[in-house]
Design a protein around this motif. Structure first.
Motif, PDB file in Angstrom:
ATOM      1  N   ARG A   6     -18.283  25.805   4.889  1.00  0.00           N
ATOM      2  CA  ARG A   6     -19.217  24.955   4.722  1.00  0.00           C
ATOM      3  C   ARG A   6     -19.355  24.376   3.383  1.00  0.00           C
ATOM      4  NH1 ARG A   6     -24.596  25.962   7.564  1.00  0.00           N
ATOM      5  NH2 ARG A   6     -24.607  23.544   7.282  1.00  0.00           N
ATOM      6  N   VAL A   7     -19.707  25.547   2.350  1.00  0.00           N
ATOM      7  CA  VAL A   7     -19.989  25.124   0.875  1.00  0.00           C
ATOM      8  C   VAL A   7     -18.910  24.386   0.235  1.00  0.00           C
ATOM      9  CG1 VAL A   7     -20.689  26.242  -1.328  1.00  0.00           C
ATOM     10  CG2 VAL A   7     -21.936  26.924   0.891  1.00  0.00           C
ATOM     11  N   THR A   8     -17.772  25.031   0.595  1.00  0.00           N
ATOM     12  CA  THR A   8     -16.496  24.512  -0.055  1.00  0.00           C
ATOM     13  C   THR A   8     -16.394  23.134   0.559  1.00  0.00           C
ATOM     14  OG1 THR A   8     -15.441  26.615  -0.035  1.00  0.00           O
ATOM     15  CG2 THR A   8     -13.907  24.701  -0.380  1.00  0.00           C
ATOM     16  N   THR A  81     -15.426  14.891   4.675  1.00  0.00           N
ATOM     17  CA  THR A  81     -15.737  16.534   4.610  1.00  0.00           C
ATOM     18  C   THR A  81     -17.309  16.780   4.886  1.00  0.00           C
ATOM     19  OG1 THR A  81     -16.029  16.482   2.302  1.00  0.00           O
ATOM     20  CG2 THR A  81     -13.725  17.490   3.009  1.00  0.00           C
ATOM     21  N   PHE A  82     -18.017  15.653   4.642  1.00  0.00           N
ATOM     22  CA  PHE A  82     -19.544  15.971   4.930  1.00  0.00           C
ATOM     23  C   PHE A  82     -19.786  15.852   6.470  1.00  0.00           C
ATOM     24  CE2 PHE A  82     -19.660  13.626   0.877  1.00  0.00           C
ATOM     25  CZ  PHE A  82     -19.832  14.631  -0.001  1.00  0.00           C
ATOM     26  N   TYR A  83     -18.683  14.920   7.170  1.00  0.00           N
ATOM     27  CA  TYR A  83     -18.771  14.756   8.807  1.00  0.00           C
ATOM     28  C   TYR A  83     -18.299  16.019   9.450  1.00  0.00           C
ATOM     29  CZ  TYR A  83     -17.498  12.881  13.268  1.00  0.00           C
ATOM     30  OH  TYR A  83     -17.476  12.795  14.576  1.00  0.00           O
ATOM     31  N   VAL A  84     -17.377  16.424   8.904  1.00  0.00           N
ATOM     32  CA  VAL A  84     -16.813  17.751   9.413  1.00  0.00           C
ATOM     33  C   VAL A  84     -17.548  18.951   9.256  1.00  0.00           C
ATOM     34  CG1 VAL A  84     -14.957  19.616   8.999  1.00  0.00           C
ATOM     35  CG2 VAL A  84     -14.311  17.210   9.232  1.00  0.00           C
ATOM     36  N   GLU A  85     -18.395  18.991   7.992  1.00  0.00           N
ATOM     37  CA  GLU A  85     -19.452  20.045   8.043  1.00  0.00           C
ATOM     38  C   GLU A  85     -20.575  19.862   8.889  1.00  0.00           C
ATOM     39  OE1 GLU A  85     -22.970  22.133   6.787  1.00  0.00           O
ATOM     40  OE2 GLU A  85     -22.825  19.877   6.449  1.00  0.00           O
ATOM     41  N   LYS A  86     -21.019  18.710   9.120  1.00  0.00           N
ATOM     42  CA  LYS A  86     -22.092  18.239  10.119  1.00  0.00           C
ATOM     43  C   LYS A  86     -21.656  18.408  11.714  1.00  0.00           C
ATOM     44  CE  LYS A  86     -26.424  17.256  10.578  1.00  0.00           C
ATOM     45  NZ  LYS A  86     -27.301  17.990  10.266  1.00  0.00           N
ATOM     46  N   LYS A  87     -20.656  17.994  12.079  1.00  0.00           N
ATOM     47  CA  LYS A  87     -20.279  18.024  13.321  1.00  0.00           C
ATOM     48  C   LYS A  87     -19.495  19.500  13.762  1.00  0.00           C
ATOM     49  CE  LYS A  87     -17.536  15.501  16.631  1.00  0.00           C
ATOM     50  NZ  LYS A  87     -18.459  15.872  17.816  1.00  0.00           N
ATOM     51  N   LEU A  89     -18.920  22.402  11.606  1.00  0.00           N
ATOM     52  CA  LEU A  89     -19.293  23.710  10.878  1.00  0.00           C
ATOM     53  C   LEU A  89     -20.830  24.197  10.938  1.00  0.00           C
ATOM     54  CD1 LEU A  89     -16.874  23.159   7.891  1.00  0.00           C
ATOM     55  CD2 LEU A  89     -16.379  24.339   9.886  1.00  0.00           C
ATOM     56  N   THR A  90     -21.741  23.507  11.485  1.00  0.00           N
ATOM     57  CA  THR A  90     -22.812  23.837  11.415  1.00  0.00           C
ATOM     58  C   THR A  90     -23.144  24.907  12.647  1.00  0.00           C
ATOM     59  OG1 THR A  90     -23.780  22.077  12.868  1.00  0.00           O
ATOM     60  CG2 THR A  90     -24.148  21.813  10.615  1.00  0.00           C
ATOM     61  N   LYS A  91     -24.172  25.674  12.493  1.00  0.00           N
ATOM     62  CA  LYS A  91     -24.235  26.705  13.600  1.00  0.00           C
ATOM     63  C   LYS A  91     -24.451  26.397  15.037  1.00  0.00           C
ATOM     64  CE  LYS A  91     -26.244  30.756  12.162  1.00  0.00           C
ATOM     65  NZ  LYS A  91     -27.110  31.729  11.859  1.00  0.00           N
ATOM     66  N   GLU A  92     -25.090  24.997  15.122  1.00  0.00           N
ATOM     67  CA  GLU A  92     -25.111  24.483  16.452  1.00  0.00           C
ATOM     68  C   GLU A  92     -23.802  24.096  16.952  1.00  0.00           C
ATOM     69  OE1 GLU A  92     -27.180  22.888  13.869  1.00  0.00           O
ATOM     70  OE2 GLU A  92     -28.606  24.697  14.178  1.00  0.00           O
ATOM     71  N   ALA A  93     -22.992  23.463  16.103  1.00  0.00           N
ATOM     72  CA  ALA A  93     -21.647  22.843  16.419  1.00  0.00           C
ATOM     73  C   ALA A  93     -20.837  24.060  16.781  1.00  0.00           C
ATOM     74  CB  ALA A  93     -20.936  22.024  15.290  1.00  0.00           C
TER      75      ALA A  93
END
Length: 96
Positions: A6-8, A81-87, A89-93
């Motif tokens: 996520r950080v990367t 990559t921001f979209y990927v992180e949100k959609k 890689l977040t805990k909810e996703a």
């Protein structure tokens, strides 16, 4: 591993935007090539780390081919990559 990815992903996206929106104009319009060189190196390292981590997580998380393909292609597109992180890689996703 997921939190590192996520950080990367976020840092890779920031470096991509910095490279093309800030340092490329500085290099070609203001004749200042040094910022582009260093941001370019950082972006290159982050890009490679993103790809490696994506492949490792693909195997570890047993992502389907469509999800893995989209996550890998996202490294080539600005803001993706921001979209990927949100959609993805977040805990909810990851729970869904």
């Amino acid at each position: 591993m997921l939190s590192l990815f996520r950080v990367t992903a976020i840092l890779e996206g920031i470096s991509y935007l910095a490279l093309f929106a800030v340092t490329m104009p500085l290099k070609y319009l203001a004749d200042l090539p040094m910022p582009n060189k260093y941001v370019g190196y950082a972006h290159g390292v982050l890009f490679i780390a993103y790809i490696i981590l994506a492949v490792v997580l693909w195997m570890e998380q047993k992502w389907n081919i469509k999800k893995a393909f989209f996550i890998l292609i996202a490294s080539l597109l600005p803001f993706a990559t921001f979209y990927v992180e949100k959609k993805y890689l977040t805990k909810e996703a990851t729970l869904a």
